[in-house]
Design a protein around this motif. Structure first.
Motif, PDB file in Angstrom:
ATOM      1  N   ALA A 130      -7.018 -12.703  10.484  1.00  0.00           N
ATOM      2  CA  ALA A 130      -6.398 -11.015  11.063  1.00  0.00           C
ATOM      3  C   ALA A 130      -5.082 -11.086  11.341  1.00  0.00           C
ATOM      4  N   PHE A 131      -4.065  -9.962  11.605  1.00  0.00           N
ATOM      5  CA  PHE A 131      -2.933 -10.489  10.899  1.00  0.00           C
ATOM      6  C   PHE A 131      -2.644 -10.047  12.778  1.00  0.00           C
ATOM      7  N   ALA A 132      -1.877 -10.676  13.423  1.00  0.00           N
ATOM      8  CA  ALA A 132      -1.948 -10.374  14.921  1.00  0.00           C
ATOM      9  C   ALA A 132      -0.449  -9.821  16.069  1.00  0.00           C
ATOM     10  N   SER A 145       0.666  -0.818   0.100  1.00  0.00           N
ATOM     11  CA  SER A 145       0.084  -0.037  -0.022  1.00  0.00           C
ATOM     12  C   SER A 145       1.111   1.581  -0.162  1.00  0.00           C
ATOM     13  N   GLY A 146       2.381   1.235  -1.086  1.00  0.00           N
ATOM     14  CA  GLY A 146       3.132   2.585  -0.268  1.00  0.00           C
ATOM     15  C   GLY A 146       2.380   3.058  -1.673  1.00  0.00           C
ATOM     16  N   SER A 147       1.426   3.583  -2.776  1.00  0.00           N
ATOM     17  CA  SER A 147       0.872   3.986  -2.904  1.00  0.00           C
ATOM     18  C   SER A 147      -0.643   3.906  -3.119  1.00  0.00           C
ATOM     19  N   ASP A 180       6.426   1.685  18.866  1.00  0.00           N
ATOM     20  CA  ASP A 180       6.116   2.274  17.496  1.00  0.00           C
ATOM     21  C   ASP A 180       6.803   1.114  16.401  1.00  0.00           C
ATOM     22  N   GLN A 181       5.490   1.447  15.423  1.00  0.00           N
ATOM     23  CA  GLN A 181       6.066  -0.437  14.052  1.00  0.00           C
ATOM     24  C   GLN A 181       6.464   0.809  13.691  1.00  0.00           C
ATOM     25  N   GLY A 182       7.796   0.379  12.132  1.00  0.00           N
ATOM     26  CA  GLY A 182       8.040   1.552  11.931  1.00  0.00           C
ATOM     27  C   GLY A 182       9.328   1.733  10.958  1.00  0.00           C
ATOM     28  N   VAL A 196      12.547  -5.500  -7.245  1.00  0.00           N
ATOM     29  CA  VAL A 196      11.297  -4.196  -5.285  1.00  0.00           C
ATOM     30  C   VAL A 196      11.765  -2.982  -6.928  1.00  0.00           C
ATOM     31  N   HIS A 197      10.236  -2.419  -6.866  1.00  0.00           N
ATOM     32  CA  HIS A 197       9.947  -1.300  -7.666  1.00  0.00           C
ATOM     33  C   HIS A 197      10.066   0.003  -5.820  1.00  0.00           C
ATOM     34  N   GLU A 198      10.818   0.722  -6.531  1.00  0.00           N
ATOM     35  CA  GLU A 198      11.175   1.477  -4.596  1.00  0.00           C
ATOM     36  C   GLU A 198      11.706   3.043  -4.866  1.00  0.00           C
ATOM     37  N   LEU A 199      11.004   3.998  -3.973  1.00  0.00           N
ATOM     38  CA  LEU A 199      11.661   5.210  -3.961  1.00  0.00           C
ATOM     39  C   LEU A 199      13.556   4.818  -3.203  1.00  0.00           C
ATOM     40  N   PHE A 200      13.790   3.727  -1.899  1.00  0.00           N
ATOM     41  CA  PHE A 200      14.256   3.972  -1.311  1.00  0.00           C
ATOM     42  C   PHE A 200      15.343   2.606  -1.496  1.00  0.00           C
ATOM     43  N   LEU A 201      16.780   1.972  -0.460  1.00  0.00           N
ATOM     44  CA  LEU A 201      16.674   1.297  -0.537  1.00  0.00           C
ATOM     45  C   LEU A 201      16.479   0.868   1.108  1.00  0.00           C
ATOM     46  N   LEU A 247      10.231  -9.755  16.866  1.00  0.00           N
ATOM     47  CA  LEU A 247       9.823 -10.342  18.024  1.00  0.00           C
ATOM     48  C   LEU A 247       8.326 -11.066  17.956  1.00  0.00           C
ATOM     49  N   THR A 248       7.826 -10.285  16.456  1.00  0.00           N
ATOM     50  CA  THR A 248       6.421 -10.748  16.334  1.00  0.00           C
ATOM     51  C   THR A 248       6.133 -12.577  15.728  1.00  0.00           C
ATOM     52  N   ALA A 249       5.150 -12.893  16.038  1.00  0.00           N
ATOM     53  CA  ALA A 249       4.762 -14.001  15.601  1.00  0.00           C
ATOM     54  C   ALA A 249       4.291 -14.540  14.041  1.00  0.00           C
ATOM     55  N   SER A 271       7.313   5.761 -13.014  1.00  0.00           N
ATOM     56  CA  SER A 271       6.318   5.648 -12.475  1.00  0.00           C
ATOM     57  C   SER A 271       5.667   4.168 -12.069  1.00  0.00           C
ATOM     58  N   ASP A 272       5.301   3.769 -11.412  1.00  0.00           N
ATOM     59  CA  ASP A 272       4.912   2.460 -11.784  1.00  0.00           C
ATOM     60  C   ASP A 272       3.806   1.336 -12.730  1.00  0.00           C
ATOM     61  N   LEU A 273       3.037   2.561 -13.294  1.00  0.00           N
ATOM     62  CA  LEU A 273       2.769   2.295 -14.055  1.00  0.00           C
ATOM     63  C   LEU A 273       3.568   2.323 -15.270  1.00  0.00           C
ATOM     64  N   ILE A 323       2.948  -4.151  22.553  1.00  0.00           N
ATOM     65  CA  ILE A 323       1.995  -4.092  20.923  1.00  0.00           C
ATOM     66  C   ILE A 323       2.664  -2.728  20.061  1.00  0.00           C
ATOM     67  N   SER A 324       2.252  -2.567  19.206  1.00  0.00           N
ATOM     68  CA  SER A 324       3.915  -1.051  17.915  1.00  0.00           C
ATOM     69  C   SER A 324       2.620  -0.726  17.770  1.00  0.00           C
ATOM     70  N   PRO A 325       1.721   0.591  17.822  1.00  0.00           N
ATOM     71  CA  PRO A 325       1.246   1.469  17.513  1.00  0.00           C
ATOM     72  C   PRO A 325       2.020   2.070  16.188  1.00  0.00           C
ATOM     73  N   HIS A 326       1.285   2.805  15.571  1.00  0.00           N
ATOM     74  CA  HIS A 326       1.512   3.708  14.474  1.00  0.00           C
ATOM     75  C   HIS A 326       1.910   5.281  14.698  1.00  0.00           C
ATOM     76  N   SER A 327       2.841   5.395  14.110  1.00  0.00           N
ATOM     77  CA  SER A 327       4.307   6.357  14.238  1.00  0.00           C
ATOM     78  C   SER A 327       3.329   7.757  14.313  1.00  0.00           C
ATOM     79  N   SER A 374      -1.701   3.472  -7.650  1.00  0.00           N
ATOM     80  CA  SER A 374      -1.987   2.899  -6.954  1.00  0.00           C
ATOM     81  C   SER A 374      -1.546   1.628  -6.982  1.00  0.00           C
ATOM     82  N   THR A 375      -0.479   1.209  -5.773  1.00  0.00           N
ATOM     83  CA  THR A 375       0.166   0.294  -6.632  1.00  0.00           C
ATOM     84  C   THR A 375       0.026  -1.423  -5.905  1.00  0.00           C
ATOM     85  N   PRO A 376      -1.537  -1.451  -5.041  1.00  0.00           N
ATOM     86  CA  PRO A 376      -1.728  -2.600  -5.345  1.00  0.00           C
ATOM     87  C   PRO A 376      -2.387  -2.899  -6.622  1.00  0.00           C
TER      88      PRO A 376
HETATM   89  N1  LIG Z   1       4.279  -4.859  14.274  1.00  0.00           N
HETATM   90  C1  LIG Z   1       3.627  -4.403  13.591  1.00  0.00           C
HETATM   91  N2  LIG Z   1       3.970  -4.268  12.644  1.00  0.00           N
HETATM   92  C2  LIG Z   1       2.130  -3.252  11.066  1.00  0.00           C
HETATM   93  C3  LIG Z   1       1.660  -2.755  12.295  1.00  0.00           C
HETATM   94  C4  LIG Z   1       1.801  -3.153  12.996  1.00  0.00           C
HETATM   95  O1  LIG Z   1       0.708  -1.968  13.774  1.00  0.00           O
HETATM   96  N3  LIG Z   1       2.380  -3.307  13.613  1.00  0.00           N
HETATM   97  N4  LIG Z   1       0.920  -2.359  10.983  1.00  0.00           N
HETATM   98  C5  LIG Z   1       0.638  -3.253   9.576  1.00  0.00           C
HETATM   99  C6  LIG Z   1      -0.331  -2.146   8.900  1.00  0.00           C
HETATM  100  S1  LIG Z   1      -1.661  -1.624   9.434  1.00  0.00           S
HETATM  101  C7  LIG Z   1       0.908  -2.244   7.652  1.00  0.00           C
HETATM  102  S2  LIG Z   1      -0.557  -1.279   6.689  1.00  0.00           S
HETATM  103  C8  LIG Z   1       1.913  -2.196   6.824  1.00  0.00           C
HETATM  104  C9  LIG Z   1       2.675  -1.139   5.962  1.00  0.00           C
HETATM  105  O2  LIG Z   1       3.674  -2.192   5.418  1.00  0.00           O
HETATM  106  P1  LIG Z   1       3.835  -1.404   3.967  1.00  0.00           P
HETATM  107  O3  LIG Z   1       2.806  -1.727   2.693  1.00  0.00           O
HETATM  108  O4  LIG Z   1       5.377  -2.260   3.784  1.00  0.00           O
HETATM  109  O5  LIG Z   1       3.491  -0.172   3.992  1.00  0.00           O
HETATM  110  P2  LIG Z   1       5.247   1.022   4.204  1.00  0.00           P
HETATM  111  O6  LIG Z   1       6.006   0.346   4.797  1.00  0.00           O
HETATM  112  O7  LIG Z   1       5.002   1.978   4.293  1.00  0.00           O
HETATM  113  O8  LIG Z   1       6.326   0.346   3.167  1.00  0.00           O
HETATM  114  C10 LIG Z   1       5.683   0.692   1.951  1.00  0.00           C
HETATM  115  C11 LIG Z   1       6.844   1.167   0.572  1.00  0.00           C
HETATM  116  O9  LIG Z   1       6.311   1.663  -0.066  1.00  0.00           O
HETATM  117  C12 LIG Z   1       7.448   3.114  -0.863  1.00  0.00           C
HETATM  118  N5  LIG Z   1       6.196   3.734  -1.761  1.00  0.00           N
HETATM  119  C13 LIG Z   1       5.448   4.896  -1.551  1.00  0.00           C
HETATM  120  N6  LIG Z   1       5.184   4.896  -3.318  1.00  0.00           N
HETATM  121  C14 LIG Z   1       5.203   4.628  -3.480  1.00  0.00           C
HETATM  122  C15 LIG Z   1       5.267   3.909  -5.114  1.00  0.00           C
HETATM  123  O10 LIG Z   1       3.832   5.343  -5.495  1.00  0.00           O
HETATM  124  N7  LIG Z   1       5.636   3.450  -6.295  1.00  0.00           N
HETATM  125  C16 LIG Z   1       6.149   2.299  -4.907  1.00  0.00           C
HETATM  126  N8  LIG Z   1       6.903   1.149  -5.988  1.00  0.00           N
HETATM  127  N9  LIG Z   1       6.257   2.500  -3.919  1.00  0.00           N
HETATM  128  C17 LIG Z   1       6.613   3.209  -3.237  1.00  0.00           C
HETATM  129  C18 LIG Z   1       7.296   3.581   0.077  1.00  0.00           C
HETATM  130  O11 LIG Z   1       9.313   4.170   0.156  1.00  0.00           O
HETATM  131  C19 LIG Z   1       7.871   2.677   1.349  1.00  0.00           C
HETATM  132  O12 LIG Z   1       8.854   2.001   1.318  1.00  0.00           O
HETATM  133  O13 LIG Z   1       2.552  -2.928   8.110  1.00  0.00           O
HETATM  134  C20 LIG Z   1       1.678  -3.495   8.920  1.00  0.00           C
HETATM  135  N10 LIG Z   1       3.121  -4.190   9.685  1.00  0.00           N
END
Ligand SMILES: Nc1nc2c(c(=O)[nH]1)N[C@H]1C(S)=C(S)[C@@H](COP(=O)(O)OP(=O)(O)OC[C@H]3O[C@@H](n4cnc5c(=O)[nH]c(N)nc54)[C@H](O)[C@@H]3O)O[C@H]1N2
Ligand SMILES: Nc1nc2c(c(=O)[nH]1)N[C@H]1C(S)=C(S)[C@@H](COP(=O)(O)OP(=O)(O)OC[C@H]3O[C@@H](n4cnc5c(=O)[nH]c(N)nc54)[C@H](O)[C@@H]3O)O[C@H]1N2
Ligand SMILES: [Mo]
Length: 710
Positions: free
Chosen positions: A696-698, A118-120, A665-667, A426-431, A686-688, A478-480, A594-598, A126-128
């Motif tokens: 569900a993603f636990a 879900s990067g975009s 915080d996760q990420g 991998v298609h990415e903006l960063f390493l 650390l997560t299982a 662009s990915d497109l 727990i690992s909330p969003h930052s 939309s990446t997905p």
């Molecule tokens: N422990 C723990 N783990 C979790 C969570 C948690 O709460 N705790 N949350 C979960 C949740 S809810 C989610 S949604 C996932 C998210 O996990 P991911 O879906 O992996 O999301 P990001 O970490 O943001 O990585 C998205 C990547 O896409 C790249 N990107 C951005 N825009 C574009 C684009 O247009 N094209 C391309 N090709 N790349 C692009 C960004 O640089 C980034 O590296 O993580 C999950 N992981």
């Protein structure tokens, strides 16, 4: 950086919105002169609260970051070493298309695993969607099912209501008499840019707001009259005990139950203990949740009598073992209190989307049947393949807009799995930590470098036009564009037969039309009255039914019953979670992590951007009692570990988190030393990687031990 803006030298303000997966779509005003971005500002428009957050306002630093990938790269060192050489686009695309073709011919297309993360999440880029479209045309491949975000809420929504559109527009909050934020922290995680402003107004208007959360979150602190701390992954027990009080004290809406629901009797039998001899009293729940029985009883009474009341759940309590039961229980309570389909109420445990018809269609994905493994099983599937009972052997792994080797569960298993495929693209903006393991990295465009339409994920009543701000002729694509070129090399003619503008016209449809949207930049849909999920079904039950098998709200779910799985019960049930407070494992690993969003990131995005990293609180929150037992003081370095991995962190000793629970915080980006101990703070070491029965993603079911580093 060799950028050219569309207009050359005169000063301009160009508007857009982010395409990240943060749930907010806010207005970015990009001030450009002399071919460079000077600064980014924001404002409200059309009476909408769409002011951008610090992450949006930092996009100049993101797009111009010196470590942005500008050219394709080929791996030279071992996977993960980060050793690459730059290659031309032509060489890179030739190599990728040859590998796709080779693997398809040699092993069959199902040996190609693809992940469109879900990067975009803008409408066209939309990446997905773009990734799915490509691989569905390429052949019958293997991918993941199960979202990391809200799979628990999704399954519960479908089982209970038959739809994901269970939310209300935010102005409804002002009609509520009581608002409960259950594992929901919108001050940080937003859920639309107007959520926090409406909650602040509700607070000012004297509406009572209560937070149920193991942490005294920013939302509890800024918005709530009361904070009720609860042990993670035990929420279903508290909700079920609230149902007990409502039944016991005859506080529930019998007319509503009779008219709109099926299966309440079966649930009530479970609640009062007719089935298993255990009445699910507040005392029973106190033992499990650590919430005092009198607090549970009081909240049950308050919620049952304060109509309309909005019980709104975040997705984090569902991101636990049996998390789907949490959402089912919350929706059952909102049903018992008759808070569905009315202004100021809320359907409780649903996904919470609203259906405003903002676009006509998305980029179409042809329905080639493909094979699936659950996202929590991805690494296991790659490691064990068909011999381990999975549908295929992974030979080529293709990743777009996703950082799995940071964000998916049990990362150390992932590191092993990423040695298996013959090729990783991998298609990415960063390493990122994931891109470091690729054989070929293709540099992706930032949303400033393409045209699009932004619409809020949760569904505010508006679209924002995303102008192309920068042109980067020889750099990222662009990915497109990447998939279009690959499709041409592979002879997949139908992948892309339109220009960006033609796609956008088709996607948007006639209202307001692309030209009008471009003109206005922000297009607001005027609603006659607040949008409320299931208003029709409740106001006109004769004319409109719920999209479930019975046509009613299913407290007893046929969809779940048909699964015939003992751990996917048909009525909401508390099932003791693995790695919960009562798991035997807690003797050795007594802290629930727990690992909330930052506030400084979107998932793992921006952890590498210094301007945003400064805003992060990447410390481990630990309760003072737990810290004292371990001789840990505020600011100490600690080691957090369990059987799956270990990481270093800095401790914040605070009573903003309940005892027995820690939070990180996760990420944060995974950065292992030679022994494999993570110094980056990536919680997924650390997560299982265990799938909750209904999907569900636990990530919030994770037991650890914590030690001071001497
Ligand atoms: N422990 C723990 N783990 C979790 C969570 C948690 O709460 N705790 N949350 C979960 C949740 S809810 C989610 S949604 C996932 C998210 O996990 P991911 O879906 O992996 O999301 P990001 O970490 O943001 O990585 C998205 C990547 O896409 C790249 N990107 C951005 N825009 C574009 C684009 O247009 N094209 C391309 N090709 N790349 C692009 C960004 O640089 C980034 O590296 O993580 C999950 N992981
Ligand atoms: N700033 C920012 N905003 C984001 C994101 C981001 O990374 N950064 N990510 C976006 C994405 S992809 C998603 S899916 C959503 C995520 O949205 P959520 O899943 O709702 O967000 P979280 O931050 O994981 O958790 C919300 C609150 O739940 C609490 N909590 C954790 N476990 C439990 C539990 O078992 N029970 C209870 N009662 N509470 C619990 C946490 O302490 C936290 O305060 O946010 C979106 N918005
Ligand atoms: Mo998410």
């Amino acid at each position: 950086m060799a950028y050219k803006t569309p207009s050359d030298s005169h000063d301009r303000i160009i508007t857009t919105t982010c395409s990240y997966d943060c749930g907010g779509r806010c207005l970015l005003k990009v001030h450009v002169s002399d071919n460079t971005i000077q600064r980014i500002s924001t404002e409200n428009r059309q009476g909408l609260d769409i002011k951008a957050c610090p992450r949006g306002l930092a996009q100049k630093a993101v797009v111009e970051d010196p470590h942005r990938l500008m050219q394709p790269m080929k791996r030279t060192g071992p996977r993960g070493s980060g050793e690459f050489v730059k290659i031309s686009w032509d060489e890179a695309l030739e190599k990728v298309s040859t590998e796709l073709q080779r693997v398809k011919e040699r092993y069959g297309s199902e040996s190609v695993y693809y992940l469109g993360g879900s990067g975009s999440l803008s409408t066209l880029h939309s990446t997905p969607n773009l990734t799915k479209r490509f691989f569905h045309l390429f052949g019958r491949c293997t991918t993941k099912w199960g979202g990391a975000s809200f799979e628990a809420a999704l399954q519960s929504s479908l089982a209970t209501f038959g739809t994901v559109f269970t939310g209300n527009t935010r102005e409804n909050l002002l009609s509520s008499k009581l608002i409960i934020l259950w594992g929901w922290n919108p001050v940080v995680s937003r859920f639309g840019p107007d959520t926090k402003p409406y909650l602040s107004q509700a607070k000012e208007a004297g509406i009572k707001i209560i937070g149920v959360d193991p942490r005294y979150s920013r939302s509890s602190k800024n918005l709530c009259n009361e904070w009720i701390p609860i042990k993670p992954a035990t929420d279903a027990a508290m909700l079920i005990a609230m149902a007990y009080t409502m039944i016991d004290e005859d506080l529930y809406d019998k007319d509503f139950i009779a008219k709109y629901t099926v299966g309440f009797e079966k649930f009530a039998e479970y609640v009062i203990g007719q089935e298993d001899g255990i009445p699910k009293t507040p005392g029973w729940a106190q033992e499990i949740t650590s919430v005092p029985a009198e607090t549970i009883t009081r909240l049950a009474r308050e919620y049952a009598t304060a109509k309309p009341a909005a019980l709104i759940t975040g997705w984090a309590p569902g991101r636990t073992a049996f998390g789907e039961q949490f959402h089912r229980a919350a929706s059952t309570l909102s049903t018992m209190t008759g808070n569905i389909g009315i202004e100021g109420g809320n359907a409780g445990g649903g996904v919470g989307f609203v259906d405003l018809g903002l676009i006509e269609e998305t980029v179409p994905v042809p329905q080639t049947p493909h094979l699936e493994v659950h996202n929590t099983e991805l690494y296991d599937a790659i490691l064990r393949g068909k011999a381990g009972g999975y549908p295929s052997d992974c030979k080529l792994l293709y990743i777009v807009g996703n950082n799995p080797l940071n964000q998916y569960l049990n990362l150390n298993k992932g590191i092993q799995a990423f040695q298996i495929p013959e090729c990783i693209v991998v298609h990415e903006l960063f390493l990122t930590p994931t891109a470091r393991f690729a054989d070929i990295v293709l540099p992706a465009a930032h949303f400033f470098e393409r045209e699009d339409i932004g619409q809020p994920a949760i569904g505010g009543p508006y679209n924002i036009y995303m102008n192309k701000i920068l042109h980067s002729p020889s750099g990222p694509k662009s990915d497109l564009a990447i998939f279009t070129e690959l499709a041409a090399r592979l002879g997949i003619e139908q992948y892309n037969n339109k220009s960006e503008a033609e796609w956008l016209e088709t996607i948007l449809g006639a209202k307001p039309g692309l030209a009008n949207l471009k003109d206005e930049q922000v297009y607001r849909i005027e609603l006659d009255r607040p949008w409320v999920a299931f208003r029709e079904q409740i106001e006109h039950p004769g004319d409109s039914s719920f999209p479930t098998p019975s046509g009613k709200i299913e407290i007893f779910s046929q969809m779940f019953a048909e699964k015939k799985h003992p751990l996917i019960p048909a009525v909401p049930t508390y099932i003791p979670p693995w790695e919960g407070p009562q798991d035997e494992l807690s003797i050795e690993y007594p802290i629930q992590l727990i690992s909330p969003h930052s506030p400084a990131r979107v998932n793992s995005s921006f952890d590498n951007i210094p301007q945003l990293k400064k805003l992060a609180d990447d410390t481990l929150w630990l309760n003072s009692e737990d810290a004292r037992k371990r001789g840990i003081q505020n600011g100490d370095q600690v080691l957090v570990f369990n059987v799956r991995g270990c990481l270093y962190a800095t401790a914040t000793v605070t009573d903003r988190i309940m005892s027995g629970v820690a939070s990180l915080d996760q990420g944060m980006w995974y950065a292992p030393d030679n022994e494999g101990v993570d110094h980056g703070g990536c919680v997924n070491v650390l997560t299982a990687d265990e799938m909750s029965p209904a999907g569900a993603f636990a990530s919030n079911s994770c037991l650890v031990q914590i030690e001071k580093v001497s």
